[in-house]
Design a protein around this motif. Sequence first.
Motif, PDB file in Angstrom:
ATOM      1  N   GLY A  73     -47.784  -5.238  50.175  1.00 54.99           N
ATOM      2  CA  GLY A  73     -49.062  -5.100  49.502  1.00 54.99           C
ATOM      3  C   GLY A  73     -50.257  -5.187  50.433  1.00 54.99           C
ATOM      4  O   GLY A  73     -50.148  -5.482  51.615  1.00 54.99           O
ATOM      5  N   GLN A  74     -51.413  -4.876  49.877  1.00 58.23           N
ATOM      6  CA  GLN A  74     -52.692  -4.980  50.552  1.00 58.23           C
ATOM      7  C   GLN A  74     -53.638  -5.761  49.657  1.00 58.23           C
ATOM      8  O   GLN A  74     -53.392  -5.940  48.466  1.00 58.23           O
ATOM      9  CB  GLN A  74     -53.262  -3.586  50.855  1.00 58.23           C
ATOM     10  CG  GLN A  74     -52.391  -2.731  51.757  1.00 58.23           C
ATOM     11  CD  GLN A  74     -52.278  -3.306  53.162  1.00 58.23           C
ATOM     12  OE1 GLN A  74     -53.197  -3.955  53.654  1.00 58.23           O
ATOM     13  NE2 GLN A  74     -51.146  -3.069  53.826  1.00 58.23           N
ATOM     14  N   ARG A  81     -47.536 -12.613  48.227  1.00 62.97           N
ATOM     15  CA  ARG A  81     -48.745 -13.203  48.804  1.00 62.97           C
ATOM     16  C   ARG A  81     -48.433 -14.513  49.516  1.00 62.97           C
ATOM     17  O   ARG A  81     -47.455 -15.195  49.203  1.00 62.97           O
ATOM     18  CB  ARG A  81     -49.798 -13.445  47.728  1.00 62.97           C
ATOM     19  CG  ARG A  81     -49.359 -14.438  46.653  1.00 62.97           C
ATOM     20  CD  ARG A  81     -50.375 -14.510  45.526  1.00 62.97           C
ATOM     21  NE  ARG A  81     -50.035 -15.523  44.544  1.00 62.97           N
ATOM     22  CZ  ARG A  81     -49.274 -15.307  43.483  1.00 62.97           C
ATOM     23  NH1 ARG A  81     -48.749 -14.101  43.296  1.00 62.97           N
ATOM     24  NH2 ARG A  81     -49.014 -16.288  42.619  1.00 62.97           N
ATOM     25  N   LEU A  82     -49.296 -14.853  50.456  1.00 64.03           N
ATOM     26  CA  LEU A  82     -49.268 -16.137  51.143  1.00 64.03           C
ATOM     27  C   LEU A  82     -50.632 -16.778  50.932  1.00 64.03           C
ATOM     28  O   LEU A  82     -51.653 -16.224  51.353  1.00 64.03           O
ATOM     29  CB  LEU A  82     -48.991 -15.937  52.640  1.00 64.03           C
ATOM     30  CG  LEU A  82     -48.881 -17.194  53.493  1.00 64.03           C
ATOM     31  CD1 LEU A  82     -47.631 -17.996  53.117  1.00 64.03           C
ATOM     32  CD2 LEU A  82     -48.835 -16.838  54.982  1.00 64.03           C
ATOM     33  N   ASP A  83     -50.670 -17.937  50.272  1.00 69.19           N
ATOM     34  CA  ASP A  83     -51.922 -18.619  49.956  1.00 69.19           C
ATOM     35  C   ASP A  83     -52.074 -19.880  50.792  1.00 69.19           C
ATOM     36  O   ASP A  83     -51.104 -20.627  50.998  1.00 69.19           O
ATOM     37  CB  ASP A  83     -51.961 -19.014  48.471  1.00 69.19           C
ATOM     38  CG  ASP A  83     -52.143 -17.814  47.561  1.00 69.19           C
ATOM     39  OD1 ASP A  83     -52.741 -16.820  48.015  1.00 69.19           O
ATOM     40  OD2 ASP A  83     -51.693 -17.862  46.397  1.00 69.19           O
ATOM     41  N   GLY A 102     -49.950  -7.823  53.591  1.00 71.71           N
ATOM     42  CA  GLY A 102     -50.103  -6.755  54.574  1.00 71.71           C
ATOM     43  C   GLY A 102     -49.508  -7.112  55.921  1.00 71.71           C
ATOM     44  O   GLY A 102     -48.597  -7.952  56.013  1.00 71.71           O
ATOM     45  N   ASN A 103     -50.037  -6.492  56.983  1.00 72.45           N
ATOM     46  CA  ASN A 103     -49.436  -6.612  58.314  1.00 72.45           C
ATOM     47  C   ASN A 103     -50.346  -7.249  59.362  1.00 72.45           C
ATOM     48  O   ASN A 103     -49.943  -7.373  60.516  1.00 72.45           O
ATOM     49  CB  ASN A 103     -49.034  -5.217  58.824  1.00 72.45           C
ATOM     50  CG  ASN A 103     -48.005  -4.556  57.939  1.00 72.45           C
ATOM     51  OD1 ASN A 103     -47.021  -5.174  57.555  1.00 72.45           O
ATOM     52  ND2 ASN A 103     -48.243  -3.301  57.590  1.00 72.45           N
ATOM     53  N   SER A 104     -51.561  -7.648  58.984  1.00 70.52           N
ATOM     54  CA  SER A 104     -52.512  -8.181  59.962  1.00 70.52           C
ATOM     55  C   SER A 104     -52.616  -9.693  59.822  1.00 70.52           C
ATOM     56  O   SER A 104     -53.104 -10.199  58.806  1.00 70.52           O
ATOM     57  CB  SER A 104     -53.893  -7.536  59.763  1.00 70.52           C
ATOM     58  OG  SER A 104     -53.826  -6.148  59.966  1.00 70.52           O
ATOM     59  N   ALA A 105     -52.149 -10.406  60.854  1.00 67.55           N
ATOM     60  CA  ALA A 105     -52.248 -11.864  60.836  1.00 67.55           C
ATOM     61  C   ALA A 105     -53.707 -12.282  61.003  1.00 67.55           C
ATOM     62  O   ALA A 105     -54.442 -11.676  61.783  1.00 67.55           O
ATOM     63  CB  ALA A 105     -51.394 -12.462  61.952  1.00 67.55           C
TER      64      ALA A 105
END
Length: 465
Positions: A73-74, A81-83, A102-105
């Motif tokens: 997801g975006q 999700r990571l909260d 997504g892919n951007s840390a």
Amino acid sequence: MIQQNPNVSAVTAPTWTLTPSPLCGGIFRNPQGSFSSPRYPAQYPANLVCVWWIVAELGSVIQFKIDSLNIEGQSPCHFDRLDLHEEAGDGLHSHQIARLCGNSAPPTVNTNTSRLKVSFVSDPSVGGRGFTARYWIIASSDKSCAWDEFLCDDGLCLFTSFNCNNFYDCLDRTDEVNCAYHHHDCGGILTALEGSLATPKYPEQYPHRQVCVWHISVPQGHIIQLLFHNFSLEAAADCRYDFVEVHDRASSSPSSFMGRYCGDSLPPTLTSPRHEMLVLFVADEGESDLGFFATYHSVNRSEVTCSPHEFSCINGQCEAMQWVCDGWNDCSDGSDEMNCSGVTHLPYETDCEKVEVEMCQGLSYNETSFPNIWLGIPDQRSAISTLKDYKLLTELVCYENLRLLTCSIFVPKCIRDGGVVPPCQSLCQSAEKQCQHSLESLGIMWPFNCNLFPDSDDPIECVRP
């Protein structure tokens, strides 16, 4: 109840409205640590609810860094999700810091409280590889950012692209101060099949106080080769001042590290095994030099050929022949360790020496021999350093002879008539069978190729309990 991980202390946890998975979660109180989504780097399972709490003493805060992120997801993250939530000391009040997918840390997070809740949720559909993260418990006065990030607002970390972009991203406006040093021709996203990159002002001396980040991304199915043509940076034994650092993916995590370079020697040609590469250039406030000029080009993976002295992995990656069938997956697809059951090692004639590695003392043998011909470890001091990366494995209590197996690989038994003795295949297989579940619950693969070792229980041929 949540699953307790190793090195986790039990404290009362705040109420979580969903049922946590037995595969993940925990409460951490150690000064520092790390964890990841289940099965990482393989795809995480569906229908997960994982909750980790990092708990510090009152007055301390938490520094949290996500090294890699690949979640379905975006934004706004409707699926997986990571909260991240800051919590008050009593755990009754919380404030959401971020929701990630997504892919951007993201950049480093410094909390303002002594508790951080990390929640990971996956839905029933398509997933990703997940994430890896590290944390440190620090004094509130010690807040900092990674060397390639900008610190402002008493703890907020920004990517350097937000520094000197003519917009106030920090409340204290420090991100737009001293921008005369900043060069907008430094770094960027490169998507062409070939291109070039160079230090600011090249071929003149590069300015002080620079952080340049180039993200090279070519189409899937290609790999990237980076070639330095000219190279001259301030020299230091560990490249601590000015340096170039190269990673084989879009993040600068330890797992993607390919090399750090400085001085006047040209770095080797670097080949990323995937379609992404990250190149970082850092210059401090001290000496300056002429910098570097480099070019890159993409190669279709199907066209990649390795030299006669290299092993060709199934995915096109090239590795030195000495790493084939050494018990470790040097190819990212593990193909260098396939069909290795017939491999034998010639004895290495050398003098035996007393085992000095503390965790390997008191076993069924007390003499070893170096260099370690299987792993390329030159001496016992280097073995101690290498074993630190396997601390979690050696602390598992899943198999009583796990320490013997690990030591007989890293600090092998020496026999007086010359040579060293590897562990028996049965010893390795027993450890793998009994520890597999514990490792899977931590998202870690079994690290040894048991087929490499002798299929014998003869103590002359191999080490056994």
